[in-house]
Scaffold this active site. Structure first.
Site, PDB file in Angstrom:
ATOM      1  N   LYS A  56      27.281  41.550  46.901  1.00  0.00           N
ATOM      2  CA  LYS A  56      27.701  40.359  46.254  1.00  0.00           C
ATOM      3  C   LYS A  56      26.918  39.161  46.247  1.00  0.00           C
ATOM      4  O   LYS A  56      26.387  39.195  47.748  1.00  0.00           O
ATOM      5  CB  LYS A  56      29.123  39.923  46.534  1.00  0.00           C
ATOM      6  CG  LYS A  56      30.019  38.986  45.574  1.00  0.00           C
ATOM      7  CD  LYS A  56      31.228  38.853  46.035  1.00  0.00           C
ATOM      8  CE  LYS A  56      32.078  37.679  45.698  1.00  0.00           C
ATOM      9  NZ  LYS A  56      33.583  37.607  45.842  1.00  0.00           N
ATOM     10  N   SER A 131      36.636  37.363  41.955  1.00  0.00           N
ATOM     11  CA  SER A 131      35.299  37.031  41.721  1.00  0.00           C
ATOM     12  C   SER A 131      34.279  38.065  42.183  1.00  0.00           C
ATOM     13  O   SER A 131      33.195  37.646  41.496  1.00  0.00           O
ATOM     14  CB  SER A 131      35.118  35.751  42.853  1.00  0.00           C
ATOM     15  OG  SER A 131      35.409  36.170  43.932  1.00  0.00           O
ATOM     16  N   SER A 155      39.757  39.202  45.425  1.00  0.00           N
ATOM     17  CA  SER A 155      38.470  39.369  44.875  1.00  0.00           C
ATOM     18  C   SER A 155      37.995  40.553  44.696  1.00  0.00           C
ATOM     19  O   SER A 155      36.955  40.885  44.171  1.00  0.00           O
ATOM     20  CB  SER A 155      37.722  38.256  44.996  1.00  0.00           C
ATOM     21  OG  SER A 155      37.981  37.061  44.502  1.00  0.00           O
TER      22      SER A 155
HETATM   23  N1  GLN Z   1      41.181  34.263  42.106  1.00  0.00           N
HETATM   24  C1  GLN Z   1      41.403  33.919  43.805  1.00  0.00           C
HETATM   25  C2  GLN Z   1      40.816  32.474  43.816  1.00  0.00           C
HETATM   26  O1  GLN Z   1      40.349  32.043  42.751  1.00  0.00           O
HETATM   27  C3  GLN Z   1      40.832  34.706  44.604  1.00  0.00           C
HETATM   28  C4  GLN Z   1      39.453  34.672  44.802  1.00  0.00           C
HETATM   29  C5  GLN Z   1      38.756  35.586  45.821  1.00  0.00           C
HETATM   30  O2  GLN Z   1      39.438  36.511  46.462  1.00  0.00           O
HETATM   31  N2  GLN Z   1      37.767  35.136  46.172  1.00  0.00           N
HETATM   32  O3  GLN Z   1      40.613  31.798  44.914  1.00  0.00           O
END
Ligand code: GLN
Length: 454
Positions: A56, A131, A155
């Site tokens: 990532k 994400s 995410s």
């Molecule tokens: N969707 C959640 C957020 O926007 C989790 C994102 C994540 O785990 N990085 O914060």
């Protein structure tokens, strides 16, 4: 695609050929947008020896561009390896390709990326989740054997569920965060996306353990999980009834069927409730935004990445750099975080959220005192369409089943259990006691086996 376990038996030559093959395939499948880096046009095939793993775009790999899918960091080249990457390299793996993501890991669809969107390989009209959407899409489309993602509120687990692969986030502190670009320091954790549970254990083992470079790393004994995997343990599993009740009809049906399979296998199933998820959402978005607002203050055009051309005064340079460099969602969260930390509102929001977090943690503790694992949904629905217009609040509701696990610092894994009417993947989530990754992976391996044999 061959598994990590199979790749471990490959010779140096075979690995080089595998990388060439992956590179060619990724070029042909550019449309999916799993990878962001121009790596597709570069020959990385034998630059680092080892089994290729997609990374990532928020984890430092020495000499690679690192952008967190944000314009503000474009051009920044990492001068060092994250500890997780260093460990991977020492254990026979090699970083191979930058996976797309939501900017600074904020989002659930990978639509908030400065590189454009990633498609869900199961259905190109659907989002891959986020994400870590690029990491999930790469594995699910056979463009990677496995990948690293990060999980602040879901995410790793949510995109894995949308794309139909395994997504494993260990307990907070298990894998060093040194060299992971912080979004919310008390919640972020590196995790893995793989084709099966055994590969998740192998990749986790290659990275986990105490790291003195990360003050939040857990200074406790770490034993490798893969050599000790046991898919035949009978466990006491707590099903979270109120979460299952809230899920969409198809998700609910798949979960209920799976519970019956777990029962008939011989697990002891008990039914419990967690807090109404609206409290988790409020708590998470206050804490995550507060931490993000301070963590992202370092991007000011002086130290990292891009600087605005418009810079008549120092102040203007800061403002223009941040204004041009950050996307809307990141700005929204910086504003929210700054607000909840401001002197007039600190007690009303931030301190209250910290108290609620302790409450949520204790709820999990109570349940896990008598049970080995928790069983619940990963997502309320299967992958949604790019055309579904969602407000920021509706996007935040995507995480109702994943964020409390981060607030409590526990480990969680999402495992495919079935399909909906449109052939989209449905997954279930298992959660373990803090640092009990062995039981989590044993239970997950058992679930995977039960689903395969059904
Ligand atoms: N969707 C959640 C957020 O926007 C989790 C994102 C994540 O785990 N990085 O914060």
């Amino acid at each position: 695609m061959i598994t990590l376990k199979e790749a471990l038996t490959y010779s140096k030559e075979e690995l080089i050929n595998l990388k060439k093959e992956l590179n060619e395939k990724a070029k042909k499948q550019k449309k999916i947008g799993a990878y962001v880096e121009q790596f597709l046009d570069k020959d990385l095939t034998d630059s680092i020896e080892g089994i290729p793993v997609a990374i990532k775009d928020n984890i430092c790999v020495k000499d690679w561009e690192l952008t967190c899918a944000s314009k503000i960091l474009q051009g920044y080249v990492s001068p060092y390896d994250a500890s997780a990457i260093k460990n991977l390299k020492q254990n026979g793996f090699s970083p191979f390709g930058r996976a797309n993501m939501d900017e600074f890991a904020m989002g659930s669809s990978t639509a908030n990326s400065c590189y454009g969107r990633t498609l869900n390989p199961l259905d190109f009209s659907k989002v891959p989740g986020g994400s870590s959407g690029g990491s999930a899409a790469a594995v699910s489309s056979g463009l990677a054997l496995a990948s690293l993602g990060t999980d602040t509120g879901g995410s790793v687990r949510q995109p894995a569920a949308f794309c139909g692969c395994v997504g494993f986030k260990p307990s907070y502190g298990r894998i060093s965060r040194y060299g992971l670009v912080t979004y919310s320091s008390s919640l972020d954790q590196i995790g893995v996306l793989t084709q099966n549970v055994e590969d998740a254990a192998l990749l986790y083992d290659a990275m986990a353990g105490y790291d003195e470079l990360d003050s939040t790393s857990a200074k406790i004994e770490f034993a490798k999980t893969a050599p000790n995997l046991n898919p035949d343990k009978k466990l006491t599993i707590a099903v979270i009834q109120n979460y299952i009740d809230e899920a969409s009809a198809e998700v609910k049906q798949a979960l209920l069927k799976t519970i019956e399979l777990l029962k008939s296998y011989g697990h002891n199933i008990v039914y419990k409730n967690l807090l109404d998820s609206k409290f988790d959402i409020a708590t998470y978005y206050i804490i995550a935004a507060a931490e993000a607002s301070t963590n992202l203050s370092r991007y000011d055009g002086v130290r990292f990445g891009r600087r605005s051309e418009k810079q008549d005064s120092l102040n203007e340079m800061y403002i223009n750099t941040r204004n041009e460099g950050f996307g809307d969602e990141v700005k929204r969260r910086i504003l929210l975080g700054t607000f909840v930390l401001s002197s007039g509102y600190y007690d009303a929001y931030y301190i209250k959220a910290l108290k609620a977090r302790t409450f949520i943690k204790n709820k999990y503790k109570d349940i896990l005192q008598d049970c080995d694992l928790i069983f619940m949904p990963v997502t309320p629905t299967t992958a949604f369409s790019f055309d579904t217009k969602k407000t920021p609040m509706q996007n935040y509701l995507e995480d109702i089943y994943t964020i409390s696990v981060n607030l409590a610092g526990l480990g969680g894994i999402s495992i495919p259990i079935g399909k909906d009417g449109n052939n989209l993947n449905i997954s279930a989530q298992l959660v373990c006691k803090q640092f009990d990754e062995q039981t989590l992976l044993d239970g997950a391996l058992n679930l995977e086996k039960i689903i395969k044999n059904k």
